[in-house]
Motif scaffolding. Sequence first.
Motif, PDB file in Angstrom:
ATOM      1  N   UNK A 127      78.082 -59.153  24.145  1.00  0.00           N
ATOM      2  CA  UNK A 127      77.273 -58.021  23.496  1.00  0.00           C
ATOM      3  C   UNK A 127      76.662 -57.277  24.814  1.00  0.00           C
ATOM      4  N   UNK A 128      77.119 -56.036  24.870  1.00  0.00           N
ATOM      5  CA  UNK A 128      76.806 -54.993  25.591  1.00  0.00           C
ATOM      6  C   UNK A 128      75.787 -54.408  25.490  1.00  0.00           C
ATOM      7  N   UNK A 129      74.754 -54.083  26.093  1.00  0.00           N
ATOM      8  CA  UNK A 129      73.401 -53.404  25.780  1.00  0.00           C
ATOM      9  C   UNK A 129      73.263 -52.152  26.527  1.00  0.00           C
ATOM     10  N   UNK A 130      73.022 -50.976  26.210  1.00  0.00           N
ATOM     11  CA  UNK A 130      72.934 -49.915  27.053  1.00  0.00           C
ATOM     12  C   UNK A 130      71.376 -49.802  26.816  1.00  0.00           C
ATOM     13  N   UNK A 131      70.893 -49.466  28.052  1.00  0.00           N
ATOM     14  CA  UNK A 131      69.283 -49.374  27.999  1.00  0.00           C
ATOM     15  C   UNK A 131      68.866 -48.346  28.833  1.00  0.00           C
ATOM     16  N   UNK A 132      67.772 -47.502  28.780  1.00  0.00           N
ATOM     17  CA  UNK A 132      67.129 -46.821  29.804  1.00  0.00           C
ATOM     18  C   UNK A 132      66.004 -47.417  30.552  1.00  0.00           C
ATOM     19  N   UNK A 133      65.693 -48.333  30.045  1.00  0.00           N
ATOM     20  CA  UNK A 133      64.268 -48.789  30.873  1.00  0.00           C
ATOM     21  C   UNK A 133      64.790 -50.026  32.008  1.00  0.00           C
ATOM     22  N   UNK A 134      64.694 -49.668  33.141  1.00  0.00           N
ATOM     23  CA  UNK A 134      64.837 -50.645  34.160  1.00  0.00           C
ATOM     24  C   UNK A 134      63.824 -51.770  34.092  1.00  0.00           C
ATOM     25  N   UNK A 135      62.789 -51.660  33.611  1.00  0.00           N
ATOM     26  CA  UNK A 135      61.522 -52.731  33.383  1.00  0.00           C
ATOM     27  C   UNK A 135      62.174 -53.748  32.216  1.00  0.00           C
ATOM     28  N   UNK A 136      62.957 -53.322  31.214  1.00  0.00           N
ATOM     29  CA  UNK A 136      63.614 -54.084  30.204  1.00  0.00           C
ATOM     30  C   UNK A 136      64.811 -54.992  30.940  1.00  0.00           C
ATOM     31  N   UNK A 137      65.377 -54.448  31.418  1.00  0.00           N
ATOM     32  CA  UNK A 137      66.662 -55.068  32.110  1.00  0.00           C
ATOM     33  C   UNK A 137      66.271 -55.919  33.256  1.00  0.00           C
ATOM     34  N   UNK A 138      65.242 -55.675  34.091  1.00  0.00           N
ATOM     35  CA  UNK A 138      64.968 -56.440  34.961  1.00  0.00           C
ATOM     36  C   UNK A 138      64.075 -57.842  34.457  1.00  0.00           C
ATOM     37  N   UNK A 139      63.395 -57.482  33.579  1.00  0.00           N
ATOM     38  CA  UNK A 139      62.517 -58.728  33.102  1.00  0.00           C
ATOM     39  C   UNK A 139      63.676 -59.776  32.327  1.00  0.00           C
ATOM     40  N   UNK A 140      64.665 -59.329  31.664  1.00  0.00           N
ATOM     41  CA  UNK A 140      65.420 -60.116  31.050  1.00  0.00           C
ATOM     42  C   UNK A 140      66.405 -60.755  32.073  1.00  0.00           C
ATOM     43  N   UNK A 141      67.121 -59.808  33.003  1.00  0.00           N
ATOM     44  CA  UNK A 141      68.111 -60.337  33.916  1.00  0.00           C
ATOM     45  C   UNK A 141      67.735 -60.887  35.041  1.00  0.00           C
TER      46      UNK A 141
END
Length: 313
Positions: free
Chosen positions: A62-76
């Motif tokens: 699953x490849x998720x495109x996201x414009x929120x660095x907050x979300x990406x950093x929270x999860x990864x």
Amino acid sequence: MTIVAAADGSALGNPGPAGWAWYVDDSCWRAGGWPHGTNNMGELMAVLDLLNSTAHLSAEPLHILCDSQYVINCITKWMPGWKRKGWRKADGKPVLNIDLLKQIDAAIVGRNYTFEWVKGHAGHDLNEAADDRARDAATAFQAGRAPNEGPGFPGAGKSAPAPTPAPTPAPAADDDALQLDLFSELPDDELDPAYAPVADDSLAALVELERELMDPVVRTDSIRVGMLLHPDFEEIGASGRVWTRQDIMSAFSDEESAAATLDVLTLSRLDPATALLTYRTLEKRGSVLRSSLWRHDGGQWRLRFHQGTLETR
């Protein structure tokens, strides 16, 4: 076969009527929202619902495109450390949006997923489609009607849980503004080098960072602005008012800014960690003389002080 989907959130008023959406194509998307929520909650919920909606295909990447660095950093990046600290940040304060984050933490177990940051409102087809549907959902809740939830993911059927009820936003506070404190409180190794201000300690980097702060698109990105401004930032306006870091960030989020020219006048180092940039901008109100004091801390330049004055002829 890799599943590629964009996930996005929207909030009218932030907090206010909120929506979320993920989008693969016109026949495969889903949206929802709440009467009251924040943009960050919508961004997280879009990712959570996408994970749940593709759970029956858990073996597929699953490849998720996201414009929120907050979300990406929270999860990864940050969730493992938060979990070790009992879901608390580096300063001991509770993590925001903990209900959604805990559900995402459970949903990613055993999943093969990756994130890709895409710039919001920049013409990326999948991101724009997800953004449109998230905003439409928020607008529907604002109008007191049910949003268009979309067709969902083929084969998901009823296996995808119903949209999670909105967690209660922190009272009398803006979720994005509170979350900005996270960046100044995290250790350096928890900051995202790809998203941090330029680490180059050369003075040439300062002109580009100053131009970035003048960019209307950047000024609407509260997380990026929060990274560029020093925690102790102050500005003295033409009226004599002293603006704090939070004052400026709030003003940026409310303004309809226009691009302005920047003509460098002087650029000099005052000491090994401090530099002064003076320049002229041409704006609708006229020519403005500006000075910015930049501090180099932790391998990055951050704006510590700024002042602007209308130029007299």
